[in-house]
Design a protein around this motif. Structure first.
Motif, PDB file in Angstrom:
ATOM      1  N   ARG B  11       0.835  -1.201   0.000  1.00  0.00           N
ATOM      2  CA  ARG B  11       0.000   0.000   0.000  1.00  0.00           C
ATOM      3  C   ARG B  11       0.880   1.265   0.000  1.00  0.00           C
ATOM      4  O   ARG B  11       0.596   2.232  -0.712  1.00  0.00           O
ATOM      5  N   ALA B  12       1.952   1.226   0.794  1.00  0.00           N
ATOM      6  CA  ALA B  12       2.859   2.381   0.850  1.00  0.00           C
ATOM      7  C   ALA B  12       3.537   2.607  -0.493  1.00  0.00           C
ATOM      8  O   ALA B  12       3.679   3.746  -0.954  1.00  0.00           O
ATOM      9  N   LYS B  43       7.470  -1.858  13.926  1.00  0.00           N
ATOM     10  CA  LYS B  43       6.026  -1.671  13.684  1.00  0.00           C
ATOM     11  C   LYS B  43       5.676  -0.426  12.864  1.00  0.00           C
ATOM     12  O   LYS B  43       4.533  -0.244  12.477  1.00  0.00           O
ATOM     13  N   HIS B  44       6.679   0.472  12.645  1.00  0.00           N
ATOM     14  CA  HIS B  44       6.390   1.676  11.861  1.00  0.00           C
ATOM     15  C   HIS B  44       6.884   1.533  10.430  1.00  0.00           C
ATOM     16  O   HIS B  44       7.900   0.900  10.178  1.00  0.00           O
ATOM     17  N   LEU B  45       6.127   2.150   9.550  1.00  0.00           N
ATOM     18  CA  LEU B  45       6.504   2.118   8.143  1.00  0.00           C
ATOM     19  C   LEU B  45       7.626   3.133   7.881  1.00  0.00           C
ATOM     20  O   LEU B  45       7.548   4.271   8.328  1.00  0.00           O
ATOM     21  N   ALA B  68       4.226  12.990   3.037  1.00  0.00           N
ATOM     22  CA  ALA B  68       2.788  13.276   3.008  1.00  0.00           C
ATOM     23  C   ALA B  68       2.026  12.132   2.348  1.00  0.00           C
ATOM     24  O   ALA B  68       0.950  11.743   2.805  1.00  0.00           O
ATOM     25  N   ALA B  69       2.609  11.565   1.282  1.00  0.00           N
ATOM     26  CA  ALA B  69       1.932  10.489   0.550  1.00  0.00           C
ATOM     27  C   ALA B  69       1.775   9.242   1.423  1.00  0.00           C
ATOM     28  O   ALA B  69       0.702   8.625   1.441  1.00  0.00           O
ATOM     29  N   VAL B  70       2.813   8.874   2.153  1.00  0.00           N
ATOM     30  CA  VAL B  70       2.696   7.655   2.977  1.00  0.00           C
ATOM     31  C   VAL B  70       1.917   7.921   4.263  1.00  0.00           C
ATOM     32  O   VAL B  70       1.200   7.047   4.744  1.00  0.00           O
ATOM     33  N   GLN B  71       2.024   9.149   4.761  1.00  0.00           N
ATOM     34  CA  GLN B  71       1.274   9.446   5.990  1.00  0.00           C
ATOM     35  C   GLN B  71      -0.232   9.533   5.730  1.00  0.00           C
ATOM     36  O   GLN B  71      -1.021   9.423   6.664  1.00  0.00           O
ATOM     37  N   ALA B  72      -0.601   9.694   4.472  1.00  0.00           N
ATOM     38  CA  ALA B  72      -2.025   9.693   4.135  1.00  0.00           C
ATOM     39  C   ALA B  72      -2.657   8.337   4.432  1.00  0.00           C
ATOM     40  O   ALA B  72      -3.849   8.243   4.710  1.00  0.00           O
ATOM     41  N   GLU B  74      -0.720   5.919   6.476  1.00  0.00           N
ATOM     42  CA  GLU B  74      -0.205   5.528   7.792  1.00  0.00           C
ATOM     43  C   GLU B  74       0.357   6.759   8.489  1.00  0.00           C
ATOM     44  O   GLU B  74       1.495   7.174   8.215  1.00  0.00           O
ATOM     45  N   PRO B  75      -0.402   7.367   9.369  1.00  0.00           N
ATOM     46  CA  PRO B  75      -0.007   8.662   9.949  1.00  0.00           C
ATOM     47  C   PRO B  75       1.340   8.651  10.676  1.00  0.00           C
ATOM     48  O   PRO B  75       1.977   9.700  10.798  1.00  0.00           O
ATOM     49  N   ASP B  76       1.789   7.501  11.153  1.00  0.00           N
ATOM     50  CA  ASP B  76       3.069   7.520  11.871  1.00  0.00           C
ATOM     51  C   ASP B  76       4.237   7.036  10.997  1.00  0.00           C
ATOM     52  O   ASP B  76       5.318   6.742  11.506  1.00  0.00           O
TER      53      ASP B  76
END
Lengths: 252, 165
Positions: B11-12, B43-45, B68-72, B74-76
């Motif tokens: 997804r990322a 556990k974090h992307l 910004a694209a990945v935090q959309a 996965e916020p962390d």
């Protein structure tokens, strides 16, 4: 001065890149022709970028939370450890190109070593990139020296005078002090005597093609690496640092 | 809904693939070879990114856009800048090189970061418009840090060459 020679070595590399980058950036908008304005500004950009990476790495290694801006904008002239050569004024275009050629030849050999050393892998990565960029810088400056030295009588005389004036700042590049020695012993830094041989070959070939003569028997200036600078550095820093010192928390 | 690590990474990647280079907007940062990897770290992307030129002013924007694209999704999520090994034009995807050509930029060729090429004396850079080899370098430094300025002697058009480094 920093107590850790490894961090001090990183800062010296960063200081050279920043000060020379700042000097060159003053040509932006003043280059003799458009292409040259762009070229010199691009080289300044490369150098400031290299400085940024090196300061960031020094900050990481130190672990005290200092970022690249802290190193660049909140240290005094006595704390900068760049070579005297890079802080010398721009003068006319020939002065700038002679300074650049003399430094590029050194920078190229230096980055070639740093890219290969195994002591600091992050530094090797920064140096590997810088090495390729500095190849372009060297091609640019050495070609100008040939064109100016082998050009008209006037251009030849002007760059010969530039060379005579700047040559006494080249000795310092190869004078080892205790920080350089610690770096050489650990394998982080090159042996300056070996670097000097490679530098001299490179510079001599360029000067020969340009019909220029390196002055002989000059007293070599020193002190930059120990924080003892020519007065020119203080003016440069005053201009470069005034905004962040006046407004320390300013952001874009 | 619980995604597996594999699904989160997929997804990322889909998010990262949508980020374009601000100075070459017809190319994505993935095509530029700047994305070194996407992984799960404690556990974090985490997205690893390698800048092109040391002083490239687009690097900060690219990091922010990727973040910004990945935090959309996965916020962390975080982006880490990796400087070693150094980026090389050999990492640019072949698809990107074709796009450069159609946009009038002569692409870099693999393994050509040699001195003969740098001086413009050795390797020939074909004109991206008319295809002739009869071109010459005007300046090794062009409109951005990554490009040199060339001129075609046949169609007389100026063009840019993405430098090999």
């Amino acid at each position: 001065m920093h107590a850790d020679p490894h961090i001090q070595s990183l800062l010296r590399l960063a200081d050279d890149a920043l000060i020379l980058g700042q000097r060159l950036s003053a040509w932006c908008g003043h280059g003799p022709i458009l292409e040259e304005d762009i070229a010199v500004s691009n080289i300044a950009l490369d150098l400031v970028g290299q400085a940024r990476n090196l300061y960031a790495l020094a900050g990481q290694r130190e672990g005290a939370g200092r970022d690249e801006d802290q190193w660049a904008f909140f240290r005094t002239d006595r704390e900068f450890q760049n070579h005297l050569l890079v802080e010398q004024p721009n003068g006319h275009f020939g002065d700038t190109m002679v300074r650049q050629m003399l430094y590029d030849a050194f920078h190229l050999e230096q980055m070639g070593f740093l890219a290969q050393q195994k002591v600091d892998e992050d530094l090797a990565g920064i140096a590997a990139k810088a090495f390729k960029e500095v190849q372009y810088h060297w091609e640019h400056s050495s070609q100008w020296i040939v064109r100016l030295g082998d050009g008209t009588e006037e251009s030849h005389d002007k760059v010969q005078q530039s060379l005579n004036a700047l040559w006494s700042f080249t000795g310092e590049l190869f004078m080892e002090d205790e920080v350089d020695q610690a770096g050489r012993m650990s394998g982080l830094l090159p042996e300056l005597a070996i670097l000097q041989t490679a530098w001299l070959t490179r510079v001599s070939d360029c000067l020969k093609e340009a019909h220029l003569t390196a002055p002989e028997g000059l007293w070599m200036q020193r002190g930059g690496k120990q924080g003892l600078h020519s007065e020119h550095l203080s003016y440069l820093l005053a201009e470069m640092q005034t905004l962040p010192r006046t407004y320390p928390d300013a952001v874009w | 809904m619980n995604l597996t690590d594999h699904e989160r990474i997929d997804r990322a990647w889909r998010q990262v693939r949508g980020v374009h280079d601000p100075e070459l907007p017809f190319l994505t940062v993935e095509e530029m070879g700047m994305i070194r990897g996407v992984r799960i770290h404690e556990k974090h992307l985490l997205v690893s990114l390698t800048p092109t030129y040391s002083g490239c002013p687009a690097t900060d924007v690219i990091s922010e856009d990727v973040l910004a694209a990945v935090q959309a999704v996965e916020p962390d999520a975080q982006v880490e800048v990796v400087l070693s090994p150094a980026w090389t034009t050999d990492w640019i995807l072949d698809s990107a090189k074709e796009k450069m050509r159609t946009h009038g930029i002569a692409p870099p060729e693999k393994g050509q970061a040699d001195r003969a090429f740098l001086t413009g004396k050795g390797k020939v850079v074909p004109c991206p418009r008319c295809g002739t080899d009869n071109t010459h370098m005007v300046s090794a430094f062009g409109s951005t840090a990554c490009k040199a300025h060339f001129s075609c002697k046949e169609c007389l058009e100026p063009f840019e060459h993405f430098k090999c480094i």
